[in-house]
Structure formats: C-alpha cells, structure tokens
Design a protein around this motif. Structure first.
Motif, short mmCIF file in Angstrom:
data_model
loop_
_atom_site.label_atom_id
_atom_site.label_comp_id
_atom_site.label_asym_id
_atom_site.label_seq_id
_atom_site.Cartn_x
_atom_site.Cartn_y
_atom_site.Cartn_z
N ALA A 561 0.81 -1.21 0.00
CA ALA A 561 0.00 0.00 0.00
C ALA A 561 0.85 1.26 0.00
CB ALA A 561 -0.92 -0.01 1.22
N ASP A 562 2.06 1.15 0.55
CA ASP A 562 2.93 2.32 0.66
C ASP A 562 4.00 2.39 -0.42
OD1 ASP A 562 1.55 3.09 2.97
OD2 ASP A 562 2.83 1.83 4.23
N GLY A 563 3.94 1.49 -1.39
CA GLY A 563 4.94 1.51 -2.45
C GLY A 563 5.55 0.14 -2.67
N LEU A 564 6.78 0.13 -3.14
CA LEU A 564 7.47 -1.09 -3.53
C LEU A 564 8.61 -1.38 -2.56
CD1 LEU A 564 7.75 -0.17 -7.31
CD2 LEU A 564 6.11 -1.74 -6.32
N THR A 565 8.80 -2.66 -2.28
CA THR A 565 9.92 -3.11 -1.45
C THR A 565 10.62 -4.23 -2.19
OG1 THR A 565 8.63 -2.61 0.54
CG2 THR A 565 10.63 -3.91 0.82
N GLY A 566 11.94 -4.17 -2.26
CA GLY A 566 12.69 -5.16 -3.02
C GLY A 566 13.83 -5.77 -2.23
N GLY A 567 14.19 -6.97 -2.64
CA GLY A 567 15.34 -7.67 -2.06
C GLY A 567 16.13 -8.37 -3.15
N ALA A 568 17.46 -8.31 -3.04
CA ALA A 568 18.36 -8.99 -3.97
C ALA A 568 19.24 -9.93 -3.17
CB ALA A 568 19.22 -7.99 -4.74
N ASP A 569 19.34 -11.16 -3.60
CA ASP A 569 20.02 -12.22 -2.87
C ASP A 569 21.42 -11.80 -2.43
OD1 ASP A 569 21.01 -14.74 -1.99
OD2 ASP A 569 19.63 -15.76 -3.35
N SER A 570 21.69 -11.92 -1.12
CA SER A 570 23.00 -11.54 -0.61
C SER A 570 24.11 -12.52 -0.98
CB SER A 570 22.94 -11.42 0.92
OG SER A 570 22.12 -10.34 1.30
N ARG A 571 23.73 -13.65 -1.57
CA ARG A 571 24.74 -14.61 -2.01
C ARG A 571 25.45 -14.13 -3.27
NH1 ARG A 571 20.12 -16.70 -0.25
NH2 ARG A 571 20.11 -18.36 1.32
N ARG A 572 24.88 -13.14 -3.92
CA ARG A 572 25.47 -12.58 -5.13
C ARG A 572 25.60 -11.07 -4.98
NH1 ARG A 572 23.94 -16.42 -10.27
NH2 ARG A 572 23.69 -18.37 -9.10
N GLU A 573 25.99 -10.37 -6.04
CA GLU A 573 26.32 -8.96 -5.93
C GLU A 573 25.20 -8.03 -6.38
OE1 GLU A 573 29.82 -8.79 -8.31
OE2 GLU A 573 28.75 -9.07 -10.20
N GLY A 574 24.00 -8.58 -6.61
CA GLY A 574 22.91 -7.79 -7.13
C GLY A 574 22.32 -6.81 -6.14
N VAL A 575 21.44 -5.94 -6.66
CA VAL A 575 20.76 -4.95 -5.84
C VAL A 575 19.33 -4.79 -6.32
CG1 VAL A 575 22.84 -3.64 -5.29
CG2 VAL A 575 21.52 -3.04 -7.33
N ALA A 576 18.49 -4.27 -5.43
CA ALA A 576 17.15 -3.80 -5.79
C ALA A 576 17.15 -2.29 -5.62
CB ALA A 576 16.09 -4.45 -4.90
N ILE A 577 16.80 -1.57 -6.67
CA ILE A 577 16.80 -0.10 -6.62
C ILE A 577 15.58 0.41 -7.37
CG2 ILE A 577 19.28 0.25 -6.34
CD1 ILE A 577 19.54 0.59 -9.32
N GLY A 578 15.15 1.63 -7.03
CA GLY A 578 13.98 2.18 -7.68
C GLY A 578 13.94 3.69 -7.62
N ASN A 579 12.85 4.22 -8.17
CA ASN A 579 12.63 5.68 -8.19
C ASN A 579 11.43 6.02 -7.30
OD1 ASN A 579 14.57 6.44 -10.43
ND2 ASN A 579 13.30 4.96 -11.52
#
Length: 579
Positions: A561-579
């Motif tokens: 309801a308040d927007g988007l929440t993301g997670g990227a696996d800590s086993r790798r180097e990825g990220v979740a990012i947004g505007n």
C-alpha cells in the motif's frame, strides 16, 4: 549519424552519470557468512532487482526516462551480458512473464536444438552417456539462442522508448568499459575450461593465465559493434548476416567437439507465446512459466501439496523444511516423468496442477516420517504414455530480473546460458555461447523406452527456470520473484514464496533465508547457515540430509500500500533499486 542513434543520446545522457557512479561506488561490507550485507529497498514509483548493480542501475534509469518494465528488462539484460557474462547474455535464452495491468502473458525464448541434432548426441562411442563437461565444452552443446528475439518481441509489444535508447546503456559500457567485480574475478579464477578458447582467454585473462584483477576496466568493442548492428537492424541482425555467420563458425570450429548449427537454424528461430500456468495458494494467485519449463508446474504442485499445513505457525525451521522437502519429492517425481517440450510431448498441465490431484498427493505425506524416494503420480487428463527423464543438475549460468514500473506493470524474467560461461566459446562478435543442449537427457532411452526429454532436432530442452508473478486476493499485483540455480530454482522460489506469503517476511529477509529442499533425493540444507542446526531434527524424521552450497540469486519485488519493497540475494552482488 544514423537515425536510430539520435534518440539514444537522451538515454546515454540520463544513464551515463549514474552508471559511472554505480561503477565506482564502494562495495557493500561482507556479512559474517561471506555474503554481502544488504537491506531491503523501498521506492514509490518503480523498482528493478537484478544480479549486478550496473545492470540494475541501467534499468532504473530507463524507468526514470519513462520506459516500461520491458524497456528496462532489455537494458538490464544487455548490461548483464557484459558485467555477468558467466550467467546470461544474447548467446543464450530466457523465459519472460509480463503483466500489463489486465493480462498476464508469457514468452518462451528458450534455445532450440539444431535441425541435425539426433537423440544419441551425447552418447559416447562406448554406448554410454558422455561425461558432463566432455559434452559441455565445445559446439556440440550449443542451442540456437533465443534471447535477442525474445527481447525484441517483448519490446515491440510493450515497450515505450525507442529500441536504440534501451540498448544505449550496454553500448556505452561496452565502449567505455566497466570494472571487473570481485564475483566475476573469483569465478574466472575457479574456471577450468574457458582459457581453451583463444578469444575468451584474451578477453578475461592476463598473459600469465591469471584472471584480470578486480577493478580492471574491461572494454568490449566487438560487442559494441554487435549492439550497434542490432540497434540499427533489430534482432534480424543477430539471426542473419555476419553475426549469424560468426555464431555458426564458432560452433563448428571447435577442434574436438564441434557442433552442427546452421544459418538456417538461426533464421528459423521463433519465440513462442505460452499460456502461463496459474493456481491458487491460500488467497493468492501464483503464476509461472509453462512447459518446456518445469518450474511453474513444480512450484504450483509444491504449494498445493503443503497448503493443508499451517506453515505460518511453523516459521522457518525443521518442521517447515520437512513439509517442503516432502512436497518437493512428489513434484520432482512428476517432473521427471511428465515434463518436456510441449511440441514433442503431451504434458498433462491441467492434471498436474489439478487441486484434487494435489490433495491426493498430499495425503501420501505424514508429519512424523519422510516418504523417502517418491514415485510419480497418475494425474487426470492424460493423453499419452510418458517416459522417465532424468533431472538436470545445478548450474551457475543463469540470472533473474524482477521489475515493476510506475504503471504497475511487471516483468519477471529468468535468463541463462546454462553452465557458468556456457559452452566456453566466445564469438568474434563479443559474447559467449550457451551450452543449453546439455539440459536434455543424455541417454535417449531408459529401460528400452524413449525418454521424454531426449534430444531431437528443433526441440527445446526442459528447464527449471521459474519466473513467478503473484496476485493478491483482490487480483492486484503483489510480488515478482525468480532465481537462478538449475533444478534447485524450484525449491529456491518455493521457499521465497512461503516466506513472503505465509511468514510475511520482508523481501530481503525472505530471499536471504537459508535454502533447503529435496529434488527427490537427499534433503539438502544450505551449508554455512543456521540450517546446519536443523540437521539432527530433520534426520530424526527419516530424511537423508546433505549440507551443500546452495548459491541462489533470488530477486523479489513486493507491491504494498505504501509503495514497492525489493530484495536482492546476498549470495550474489545484485541490488534492488527504484525511483
């Protein structure tokens, strides 16, 4: 200047500063387990979760420029081709789910076997299946790539920005260079076969045979040229002309293990639109990829089998592991028998996901004791007889992308070149080729009967990739999830869905939970995590338990309801990012 590149100047101007910033940012600190410490990310308008910061940033900037989720997915994939070449790229294939706000569509960009391929392709002269890497390294294992046509097909239907604009971020990185990450450097150091290819050796390694160091700026002018041709002429530039000729030559020139792909094989490649497989899990509607992927069906089966258990009350721990591992045994038993390319095998999708059938399968399980090795069931609505098809193992050549744009449209795309660094063949056009044909069963028969997943010309090998989109009780978009990991993708994604839907965990916590499951063999627990402490209690229920590395790369975006929440696996180097 060609017309297609005039519009790309806007994208380059928008993306370049942020790409440079992402490229020079200090790495996140290492967690005690050796993972990269991460926190969940929130955003108001849109979000990208991908396996590398540069790729995720490219997608975020495309979204900021008004692009759609599909536009961002194209940009992310092309950048991943550069910064995570061991896992995916235009030399491979992908499955894509797209939600346009009213309809869910899935596109199959899986590789296909060359027309000349025969069922004994991976049988040795002694009549026995080849050793895995004897089959992988060289042209024999290369399938006709599907990713370029998939990206173009999706963007033509759902893109907003010009084609050249979404290619521009990867083009700039290919020309200007990017820094080699610790993960890429480490994998190059572990790799045993890549240096046998002269082009790959010159690109990735120093003269003394050691990998180019972390922080080295790596440029790829050959790939930049390829991207310019694709930007100018579309995916046709990949499937015909000089790029196609280069692919065919690369496949055929291997000195000991050449392939038989032809220009006609490339010219004939088509993306297939599939009906997504969907089912209810509690109040949620969970949707995934249909065959030739086994991922969507297997996950729906696992969820349907455990639905009668109060997993929410169990929380992460031995009891939940018991039930999910047992469900995995049943799902993988069915997967082995029934799943294959629907153009060659009549897969009983309706029967395998039928709620009554799943209840009957669940009735085989008990709380106190493991059933051990499971047998395939007898789902309703079968059309033909099926044959045993062995499971493929673990791979490290896959990636996942989860995206939600500001209109609430979403992409869940799992993309692959199969094993880490694929067939260990680099084209003169600047990209690695897949070894996807080793996802077929090596032995064409079992006990004198044909195997459903045997090699055949034009056929798509069975996959475990499981891009997933979840809708809430009101039918609104709720979660976008997926992971790499070979056949372990299925338990990885199932674990994450239970964590999100039953345990109501934050996406970052959900993806970082210890991995576990059974592929109808031992119950596997992720070594080096708190799951090791569950071993004795699980063994007491009759499970054979193995502690193993379970290097997932789960990407999850949840809509709230308040927007988007993301997670990227800590086993790798990825990220979740947004505007």
């Amino acid at each position: 200047m060609k017309r297609g590149f005039r519009s790309s100047l806007l994208a380059l101007a928008l993306v370049a500063p942020c790409l440079a910033q992402a490229q020079t940012a200090a790495p996140a600190p290492e967690a005690p387990t050796g993972r990269i410490a991460k926190h969940s990310t929130t955003a108001n308008q849109d979000m990208v979760a991908a396996a590398n910061p540069l790729a995720a940033e490219a997608g975020r900037q495309i979204l900021a420029a008004g692009g759609s989720a599909v536009d961002a997915a194209v940009a992310v994939q092309l950048v991943l081709n550069l910064v995570e070449p061991q896992s995916s790229g235009i030399g491979g294939g992908a499955f894509l789910l797209y939600w346009d706000g009213t309809k869910l569509t899935s596109l199959d960009g899986r590789e296909t076997a060359p027309a000349a391929a025969t069922p004994d392709r991976f049988m040795g002269p002694d009549g026995k299946p080849m050793a895995f890497y004897d089959a992988v390294v060289g042209g024999r294992s290369v399938g006709v790539p599907g990713t370029p046509r998939l990206l173009e097909t999706a963007r033509k239907r759902w893109g907003k920005l010009p084609w050249a604009d979404v290619i521009a971020p990867a083009l700039k990185l290919a020309e200007d260079g990017f820094t080699i990450s610790p993960r890429l450097n480490g994998l190059l150091g572990q790799e045993k076969f890549l240096q046998s290819d002269a082009l790959a050796r010159a690109y990735f390694y120093q003269e003394d045979g050691t990998p180019k160091p972390v922080g080295t700026v790596l440029k790829n002018p050959a790939f930049a040229k390829t991207l310019r041709e694709i930007a100018d002429k579309g995916a046709d530039a990949f499937y015909s002309g000089s790029i196609a000729a280069d692919i065919v030559a690369t496949v055929g020139r291997h000195p000991t293990n050449p392939g038989d792909m032809t220009l006609d094989d490339l010219k004939r490649y088509k993306v297939e639109e599939r009906e997504p497989v969907c089912g209810m899990y509690r109040v949620y509607r969970v949707c995934g990829m249909a065959p030739p992927s086994s991922g969507g069906i297997a996950i729906l089966q696992m969820l349907g089998i455990v639905e009668g258990q109060d997993l929410g009350a169990m929380k992460p721990g031995p009891e939940a592991v018991h039930w999910l591992a047992e469900a995995g045994r049943l799902a993988f038993a069915d997967r082995a028998l029934f799943l294959g390319d629907p153009a060659f095998v009549d897969v009983p999708v309706r029967g395998l996901t039928d709620p009554g059938y799943l209840k009957s399968r669940a009735a085989l399980l008990g709380a106190g004791r493991s059933i051990g090795k499971a047998k395939a069931g007898e789902p309703p609505f079968q059309k033909t007889e099926f044959f045993f098809a062995p499971s493929e193992g673990i791979e490290f050549g896959t990636s996942h992308i989860s995206i939600v744009d500001r209109e609430g449209h979403a992409v869940s795309m799992t993309t692959t070149i199969e094993d880490g660094f694929g067939a260990r063949l680099m084209t003169r056009s600047g990209f690695l080729l897949n070894n996807e044909l080793t996802d077929f069963s090596f032995a064409p028969t079992e006990e004198g009967r044909p195997v459903a997943n045997r090699v055949e010309g034009g056929k798509r090998p069975r996959s475990s990739m499981a891009p997933t989109i979840v809708f809430d009780a009101a039918g609104k978009l709720y979660a976008v999830v997926g992971s790499p990991g070979g056949s372990q993708i299925i338990p990885y994604v199932a674990k994450t869905l239970v964590a999100l839907l039953d345990w109501k965990l934050d996406p970052q916590v959900a993806v970082d939970l210890p991995n576990f499951g059974s592929r109808n063999g031992p119950t596997e627990l992720e070594a080096g995590t708190e799951a090791e402490g569950w071993k004795l209690e699980i063994e007491a229920k009759g499970h054979e338990v193995k502690l193993i590395d379970m290097n997932s790369g789960i990407q999850a975006v949840v809509v709230g309801a308040d927007g988007l929440t993301g997670g990227a696996d800590s086993r790798r180097e990825g990220v979740a990012i947004g505007n």
